[in-house]
Design an enzyme around this catalytic site. Structure first.
Site, PDB file in Angstrom:
ATOM      1  CB  ILE A 114      -2.536   9.682  10.163  1.00  0.00           C
ATOM      2  CG1 ILE A 114      -1.960   8.920  11.378  1.00  0.00           C
ATOM      3  CG2 ILE A 114      -1.426  10.284   9.304  1.00  0.00           C
ATOM      4  CD1 ILE A 114      -1.205   9.738  12.395  1.00  0.00           C
ATOM      5  CE1 TYR A 155      -8.216   0.077   9.701  1.00  0.00           C
ATOM      6  CE2 TYR A 155      -8.470   1.038  11.886  1.00  0.00           C
ATOM      7  CZ  TYR A 155      -7.796   0.962  10.688  1.00  0.00           C
ATOM      8  OH  TYR A 155      -6.697   1.772  10.474  1.00  0.00           O
ATOM      9  CE  LYS A 190      -5.063  -1.406  10.574  1.00  0.00           C
ATOM     10  NZ  LYS A 190      -3.911  -1.579   9.667  1.00  0.00           N
ATOM     11  NE  ARG A 201      -5.038   5.416  -2.755  1.00  0.00           N
ATOM     12  CZ  ARG A 201      -5.893   5.212  -1.751  1.00  0.00           C
ATOM     13  NH1 ARG A 201      -6.195   6.194  -0.928  1.00  0.00           N
ATOM     14  NH2 ARG A 201      -6.455   4.026  -1.576  1.00  0.00           N
ATOM     15  CG  ASP A 217      -6.292  -7.928  -3.375  1.00  0.00           C
ATOM     16  OD1 ASP A 217      -5.929  -7.797  -2.183  1.00  0.00           O
ATOM     17  OD2 ASP A 217      -7.477  -8.094  -3.716  1.00  0.00           O
ATOM     18  CB  VAL A 218      -1.633  -7.557   0.394  1.00  0.00           C
ATOM     19  CG1 VAL A 218      -0.514  -6.696  -0.162  1.00  0.00           C
ATOM     20  CG2 VAL A 218      -2.700  -6.729   1.108  1.00  0.00           C
ATOM     21  CB  SER A 268      -5.064   1.329  13.960  1.00  0.00           C
ATOM     22  OG  SER A 268      -5.930   2.371  14.348  1.00  0.00           O
ATOM     23  CB  ALA A 294     -11.385  -7.729  15.084  1.00  0.00           C
ATOM     24  N   GLY A 321       0.826  -1.209   0.000  1.00  0.00           N
ATOM     25  CA  GLY A 321       0.000   0.000   0.000  1.00  0.00           C
ATOM     26  C   GLY A 321       0.857   1.254   0.000  1.00  0.00           C
TER      27      GLY A 321
HETATM   28  P1  NAP Z   1      -5.138   5.145   2.504  1.00  0.00           P
HETATM   29  O1  NAP Z   1      -4.734   6.563   2.312  1.00  0.00           O
HETATM   30  O2  NAP Z   1      -6.543   4.728   2.267  1.00  0.00           O
HETATM   31  O3  NAP Z   1      -4.166   4.213   1.605  1.00  0.00           O
HETATM   32  C1  NAP Z   1      -4.329   2.832   1.655  1.00  0.00           C
HETATM   33  C2  NAP Z   1      -3.206   2.172   0.883  1.00  0.00           C
HETATM   34  O4  NAP Z   1      -3.408   0.748   0.984  1.00  0.00           O
HETATM   35  C3  NAP Z   1      -3.242   2.522  -0.587  1.00  0.00           C
HETATM   36  O5  NAP Z   1      -1.912   2.645  -1.040  1.00  0.00           O
HETATM   37  C4  NAP Z   1      -3.924   1.313  -1.232  1.00  0.00           C
HETATM   38  O6  NAP Z   1      -3.461   1.030  -2.528  1.00  0.00           O
HETATM   39  C5  NAP Z   1      -3.443   0.205  -0.322  1.00  0.00           C
HETATM   40  N1  NAP Z   1      -4.309  -0.960  -0.367  1.00  0.00           N
HETATM   41  C6  NAP Z   1      -5.616  -1.059   0.000  1.00  0.00           C
HETATM   42  N2  NAP Z   1      -6.060  -2.315  -0.208  1.00  0.00           N
HETATM   43  C7  NAP Z   1      -5.019  -3.014  -0.722  1.00  0.00           C
HETATM   44  C8  NAP Z   1      -4.837  -4.348  -1.136  1.00  0.00           C
HETATM   45  N3  NAP Z   1      -5.839  -5.250  -1.071  1.00  0.00           N
HETATM   46  N4  NAP Z   1      -3.638  -4.733  -1.619  1.00  0.00           N
HETATM   47  C9  NAP Z   1      -2.623  -3.847  -1.702  1.00  0.00           C
HETATM   48  N5  NAP Z   1      -2.711  -2.567  -1.317  1.00  0.00           N
HETATM   49  C10 NAP Z   1      -3.912  -2.161  -0.832  1.00  0.00           C
HETATM   50  O7  NAP Z   1      -4.799   4.655   3.975  1.00  0.00           O
HETATM   51  P2  NAP Z   1      -3.782   5.242   5.074  1.00  0.00           P
HETATM   52  O8  NAP Z   1      -4.534   6.145   5.930  1.00  0.00           O
HETATM   53  O9  NAP Z   1      -2.524   5.681   4.440  1.00  0.00           O
HETATM   54  O10 NAP Z   1      -3.526   3.907   5.918  1.00  0.00           O
HETATM   55  C11 NAP Z   1      -2.364   3.127   5.761  1.00  0.00           C
HETATM   56  C12 NAP Z   1      -2.300   2.136   6.912  1.00  0.00           C
HETATM   57  O11 NAP Z   1      -2.278   2.839   8.147  1.00  0.00           O
HETATM   58  C13 NAP Z   1      -3.507   1.208   6.974  1.00  0.00           C
HETATM   59  O12 NAP Z   1      -3.118  -0.077   7.414  1.00  0.00           O
HETATM   60  C14 NAP Z   1      -4.381   1.869   8.024  1.00  0.00           C
HETATM   61  O13 NAP Z   1      -5.248   0.954   8.632  1.00  0.00           O
HETATM   62  C15 NAP Z   1      -3.326   2.388   8.978  1.00  0.00           C
HETATM   63  N6  NAP Z   1      -3.782   3.473   9.839  1.00  0.00           N
HETATM   64  C16 NAP Z   1      -4.231   4.653   9.312  1.00  0.00           C
HETATM   65  C17 NAP Z   1      -4.624   5.665  10.177  1.00  0.00           C
HETATM   66  C18 NAP Z   1      -5.103   6.996   9.687  1.00  0.00           C
HETATM   67  O14 NAP Z   1      -5.544   7.795  10.519  1.00  0.00           O
HETATM   68  N7  NAP Z   1      -5.057   7.289   8.407  1.00  0.00           N
HETATM   69  C19 NAP Z   1      -4.572   5.466  11.545  1.00  0.00           C
HETATM   70  C20 NAP Z   1      -4.119   4.264  12.033  1.00  0.00           C
HETATM   71  C21 NAP Z   1      -3.710   3.274  11.165  1.00  0.00           C
HETATM   72  P3  NAP Z   1      -4.281   1.428  -3.874  1.00  0.00           P
HETATM   73  O15 NAP Z   1      -4.735   2.834  -3.727  1.00  0.00           O
HETATM   74  O16 NAP Z   1      -3.295   1.206  -4.962  1.00  0.00           O
HETATM   75  O17 NAP Z   1      -5.419   0.479  -3.975  1.00  0.00           O
END
Ligand code: NAP
Length: 247
Positions: A188, A155, A159, A15, A63-64, A142, A157, A12
């Protein structure tokens, strides 16, 4: 540079937090394999930016949550870079609704990407780390896995499971030169959080002692630390990057 000579794979990485991790790793001197699922253009943009800054990166679609796709990606990454020393299991999705309304599809989708995806990717790249007796793995968990959150049973569960996985892998791999840690971001500024309604976001910010959302770059700095030799005696830990929201 702290990570020169190392090869990293970030799931991922197209983005949000994953993108910032790719950029920070390249800044620290690592060659970066950027995984993405659907956002090819965004992934190319990350690779281009890294190359323009003098770094090395390439993009890999998979797709992971699909074992065969992860195996295909493994072959491609190894053909391009020869090995993976640093694995960041970052790919994640949300399908929010209360447990009463949560159907099996929403449950399974989130567990498939956020937990099974980590299983498939770690399985795929661990054998090489074991052979070389060197590896660093970071799971992006998370704060929600630590506290629970209204509307996020699936989510939370997944994490929380990553924290148990982190501790177990740390114990199993401690004598093999491989460390396994988790980073637990708070809220974030990414597209994932932009999807939360404005009013709810306002309420969340009020609960953050620092009074603001975090940035993806602030999470990435913690990840780079755990992947570096500065963290050589740290394993099985969770680094909270949450502005004091959960202490
Ligand atoms: P995001 O902006 O929605 O980006 C998600 C990323 O995951 C994208 O690059 C997407 O790739 C990729 N992805 C989604 N499904 C996938 C799959 N099946 N196979 C491969 N890649 C996949 O999310 P983010 O906020 O950066 O979150 C990144 C991580 O941090 C996640 O694990 C999230 O749970 C965790 N997190 C986020 C926050 C927050 O506040 N944002 C807080 C705590 C934890 P494509 O776009 O190419 O599909």
């Amino acid at each position: 540079m702290r990570l020169s000579g190392r090869v990293a794979l970030v799931t991922g990485g197209s983005r949000g937090i994953g993108r910032a991790i790719c950029e920070a790793l390249a800044d620290a001197g690592a060659a970066v394999a950027i995984n993405y699922q659907g956002s090819e253009r965004a992934a190319r943009e990350v690779a281009r930016e890294i190359a323009e800054a003098g770094g090395v990166a390439d993009i890999f679609q998979a797709d992971v949550s699909q074992r065969e796709e992860v195996q295909r990606m493994k072959k491609q990454v190894l053909a391009r870079f020869g090995r993976v020393d640093l694995l960041v299991n970052n790919a994640g999705i949300t399908r929010d609704r209360t447990f009463v309304r949560m159907d099996e599809e929403a449950w399974a989708a989130v567990l498939s990407v956020n937990l099974n995806g980590v299983f498939y990717c770690t399985k795929a790249f661990l054998d090489g780390m074991l052979e070389r007796r060197y590896g660093r793995i970071v799971h992006i968990s998370s704060i929600v896995g630590q506290t629970g959150n209204y509307g996020q049973a699936n989510y939370a569960a997944a994490k929380a499971a990553l924290l148990g996985l982190t501790k177990t892998l740390a114990k199993e791999l401690a004598t093999k030169g491989i460390t396994v840690n988790a980073v637990a971001p708070g809220f974030i500024e990414t597209e994932m959080v932009a999807a939360v309604p404005e009013e709810t976001r306002g309420k969340i910010v009020k609960q953050i002692p620092m009074g603001r959302l975090g940035t993806a770059q602030e999470v990435a700095k913690g990840v780079v630390f755990l992947l570096s030799d500065d963290a050589s005696y740290i394993t099985g830990q969770t680094l909270n990057v949450n502005g004091g929201m959960y202490v």
